[in-house]
Design a protein around this motif. Structure first.
Motif, mmCIF file in Angstrom:
data_model
loop_
_atom_site.group_PDB
_atom_site.id
_atom_site.type_symbol
_atom_site.label_atom_id
_atom_site.label_comp_id
_atom_site.label_asym_id
_atom_site.label_seq_id
_atom_site.Cartn_x
_atom_site.Cartn_y
_atom_site.Cartn_z
ATOM 1 N N ASP A 1 0.831 -1.199 0.000
ATOM 2 C CA ASP A 1 0.000 0.000 0.000
ATOM 3 C C ASP A 1 0.872 1.260 0.000
ATOM 4 O O ASP A 1 2.071 1.216 0.334
ATOM 5 C CB ASP A 1 -1.007 0.010 1.149
ATOM 6 C CG ASP A 1 -2.305 -0.703 0.764
ATOM 7 O OD1 ASP A 1 -2.493 -1.009 -0.430
ATOM 8 O OD2 ASP A 1 -3.147 -0.962 1.653
ATOM 9 N N CYS A 2 0.248 2.353 -0.407
ATOM 10 C CA CYS A 2 1.042 3.569 -0.633
ATOM 11 C C CYS A 2 0.162 4.786 -0.409
ATOM 12 O O CYS A 2 -0.132 5.553 -1.328
ATOM 13 C CB CYS A 2 1.614 3.548 -2.053
ATOM 14 S SG CYS A 2 2.897 4.784 -2.380
ATOM 15 N N GLY A 3 -0.269 4.962 0.838
ATOM 16 C CA GLY A 3 -1.100 6.106 1.175
ATOM 17 C C GLY A 3 -0.356 7.418 1.011
ATOM 18 O O GLY A 3 0.871 7.459 0.831
ATOM 19 N N HIS B 1 -6.379 -1.895 -2.510
ATOM 20 C CA HIS B 1 -7.605 -1.429 -3.160
ATOM 21 C C HIS B 1 -7.467 0.053 -3.458
ATOM 22 O O HIS B 1 -6.509 0.712 -3.049
ATOM 23 C CB HIS B 1 -8.827 -1.730 -2.296
ATOM 24 C CG HIS B 1 -8.884 -1.008 -0.990
ATOM 25 N ND1 HIS B 1 -7.961 -1.193 0.014
ATOM 26 C CD2 HIS B 1 -9.774 -0.088 -0.507
ATOM 27 C CE1 HIS B 1 -8.267 -0.437 1.049
ATOM 28 N NE2 HIS B 1 -9.361 0.251 0.752
ATOM 29 N N LEU B 2 -8.452 0.578 -4.180
ATOM 30 C CA LEU B 2 -8.339 1.930 -4.711
ATOM 31 C C LEU B 2 -9.108 2.966 -3.903
ATOM 32 O O LEU B 2 -9.675 3.912 -4.458
ATOM 33 C CB LEU B 2 -8.777 1.945 -6.182
ATOM 34 C CG LEU B 2 -7.898 1.090 -7.108
ATOM 35 C CD1 LEU B 2 -8.383 1.172 -8.545
ATOM 36 C CD2 LEU B 2 -6.435 1.496 -7.012
ATOM 37 N N HIS B 3 -9.101 2.835 -2.589
ATOM 38 C CA HIS B 3 -9.499 3.924 -1.719
ATOM 39 C C HIS B 3 -8.258 4.781 -1.454
ATOM 40 O O HIS B 3 -7.144 4.253 -1.302
ATOM 41 C CB HIS B 3 -10.096 3.409 -0.415
ATOM 42 C CG HIS B 3 -11.537 3.016 -0.551
ATOM 43 N ND1 HIS B 3 -12.179 2.188 0.348
ATOM 44 C CD2 HIS B 3 -12.473 3.349 -1.489
ATOM 45 C CE1 HIS B 3 -13.440 2.027 -0.031
ATOM 46 N NE2 HIS B 3 -13.632 2.709 -1.142
ATOM 47 N N GLY B 4 -8.467 6.093 -1.391
ATOM 48 C CA GLY B 4 -7.344 7.017 -1.385
ATOM 49 C C GLY B 4 -6.311 6.800 -0.302
ATOM 50 O O GLY B 4 -5.107 7.006 -0.524
ATOM 51 N N ASP B 5 -6.755 6.391 0.889
ATOM 52 C CA ASP B 5 -5.795 6.246 1.980
ATOM 53 C C ASP B 5 -4.901 5.024 1.814
ATOM 54 O O ASP B 5 -4.073 4.739 2.685
ATOM 55 C CB ASP B 5 -6.508 6.205 3.341
ATOM 56 C CG ASP B 5 -7.586 5.140 3.436
ATOM 57 O OD1 ASP B 5 -8.113 4.732 2.393
ATOM 58 O OD2 ASP B 5 -7.900 4.705 4.566
ATOM 59 N N HIS B 6 -5.037 4.343 0.666
ATOM 60 C CA HIS B 6 -4.181 3.188 0.396
ATOM 61 C C HIS B 6 -3.352 3.324 -0.882
ATOM 62 O O HIS B 6 -2.482 2.488 -1.135
ATOM 63 C CB HIS B 6 -5.027 1.911 0.327
ATOM 64 C CG HIS B 6 -5.645 1.557 1.637
ATOM 65 N ND1 HIS B 6 -5.112 0.620 2.502
ATOM 66 C CD2 HIS B 6 -6.746 2.052 2.265
ATOM 67 C CE1 HIS B 6 -5.853 0.557 3.588
ATOM 68 N NE2 HIS B 6 -6.856 1.410 3.466
ATOM 69 N N PHE B 7 -3.618 4.399 -1.676
ATOM 70 C CA PHE B 7 -2.807 4.513 -2.889
ATOM 71 C C PHE B 7 -2.555 5.942 -3.377
ATOM 72 O O PHE B 7 -1.865 6.139 -4.378
ATOM 73 C CB PHE B 7 -3.437 3.685 -4.027
ATOM 74 C CG PHE B 7 -4.427 4.428 -4.871
ATOM 75 C CD1 PHE B 7 -4.065 4.896 -6.141
ATOM 76 C CD2 PHE B 7 -5.716 4.670 -4.424
ATOM 77 C CE1 PHE B 7 -4.974 5.588 -6.931
ATOM 78 C CE2 PHE B 7 -6.629 5.344 -5.203
ATOM 79 C CZ PHE B 7 -6.253 5.806 -6.468
ATOM 80 N N VAL C 1 -5.968 0.495 -11.559
ATOM 81 C CA VAL C 1 -4.782 1.189 -11.050
ATOM 82 C C VAL C 1 -3.888 1.650 -12.207
ATOM 83 O O VAL C 1 -3.316 2.749 -12.171
ATOM 84 C CB VAL C 1 -4.009 0.302 -10.045
ATOM 85 C CG1 VAL C 1 -3.404 -0.924 -10.712
ATOM 86 C CG2 VAL C 1 -2.928 1.121 -9.349
ATOM 87 N N LYS C 2 -3.801 0.866 -13.259
ATOM 88 C CA LYS C 2 -3.002 1.246 -14.424
ATOM 89 C C LYS C 2 -3.583 2.484 -15.103
ATOM 90 O O LYS C 2 -2.866 3.423 -15.446
ATOM 91 C CB LYS C 2 -2.919 0.080 -15.404
ATOM 92 C CG LYS C 2 -2.109 0.370 -16.665
ATOM 93 C CD LYS C 2 -2.061 -0.870 -17.559
ATOM 94 C CE LYS C 2 -1.271 -0.593 -18.830
ATOM 95 N NZ LYS C 2 -1.212 -1.806 -19.705
#
Length: 301
Positions: free
Chosen positions: A34-36, A60-66, A93-94
């Motif tokens: 992950d990459c918050g 997953h593609l919730h903001g606090d994780h990517f 994600v791509k």
């Protein structure tokens, strides 16, 4: 196996807490999970070598994780990165990253690869000669995976005194370390266990963030050395946890106990709580071997 927590809080970053991101070092491999937002700042604060990160796993593609991903990808380029980078994450994600790179005219000079995931079954997404990574399907408001990192069994350790006693030539040593028995010139078979010692047991780590209580994952993570499981809420907010498809500390502990894990790490705390100590207290009523993750803490297992 070393785990550095870069961020472990839910929702928005604050001056003293960061959203989800962590670095796992296993078998001399470095994986970013992950990459918050703010991840690259946390990488610098924790003195993690940027060039050592070649694989990033997004749950997953919730903001606090990517939301920190595009910034990190861009910084890699400014640092004249040469190594290929592979991002694993849900379908979409791509598209998100490529659109940001296109509109900012910031295409990286290094090779950027994406492995997009859509299966609701556990699958192998990465494998080399030392480590294998599988998905852990989770249940959240959008498509979400956890990740299971497993060391492959190491070769056996040579019992030097024993091989010398049997006058075994060095050309057979690698076969012995690979687990094979040896046949002497007189036809006598020497069992491998007399010539070697057991290697260290392979380590394993399961990352499970953002999921409602889900017993389906127990079989996948059974027996892991360390389980990181989200605990956004305390038991008093169990109804809210179910509504938002998150877990409580007690529910995380129940999963750990059912899966016979050796160690549970809690994280993804809601910022509504003034102290996180209550999360540990609650979980330990079910599973004693519970620790609290916190930003900037490194665990060695």
């Amino acid at each position: 196996m070393n785990l550095t927590i870069l961020g472990c809080y839910a929702a928005t970053p604050r001056t003293f807490t960061n959203p989800t991101s962590q670095v796992l070092e296993i078998s001399n491999r470095l994986f970013l999970i992950d990459c918050g937002e703010g991840t690259q700042v946390q990488l610098r604060k924790n003195k993690v070598k940027f060039s050592a990160i070649n694989h990033i796993f997004i749950s997953h593609l919730h903001g606090d994780h990517f939301y920190g991903l595009i910034g990190l990808i861009s910084t890699f380029n400014l640092l004249n990165r040469n190594n290929p980078l592979t991002v694993y994450g849900p379908v979409g994600v791509k598209e998100i990253i490529k659109l940001q790179l296109k509109l900012s005219n910031s295409w990286p000079q290094y090779e950027l690869n994406f492995v997009e995931l859509s299966s609701n079954q556990s699958e192998v997404v990465f494998e080399d000669d030392k480590v294998i990574v599988k998905t852990i399907p989770l249940k959240h408001r959008i498509y979400t995976n956890g990740y299971l990192f497993q060391e492959k069994p190491k070769e056996r350790k040579l019992n030097v005194a024993a091989v010398q006693e049997y006058q075994i030539e060095t050309c057979y040593y690698q076969n012995i370390k690979n687990g094979k028995d040896i046949t002497l010139d007189n036809g006598k078979i020497i069992p491998n266990e007399l010539l070697t010692f057991d290697p260290p047991a392979p380590k394993s780590y399961a990352f499970c963030s953002d999921t409602v209580y889900n017993e389906d994952i127990v079989e996948i993570i059974n027996g892991v050395d360390v389980l990181y499981h989200e605990s956004t809420f305390l038991e008093s907010e169990e109804v809210l946890a179910e509504k938002t498809m998150h877990s409580t500390a007690k529910q995380a502990a129940k999963i750990a106990k059912q899966a016979n894990v050796k160690q549970l790490l809690l994280g993804h705390y809601s910022t509504r709580y003034e102290s996180i100590e209550s999360f540990k207290d609650e979980a330990q009523t079910i599973f004693e071997q519970t620790q609290l993750s916190n930003d900037g803490v490194t665990f060695q297992f």
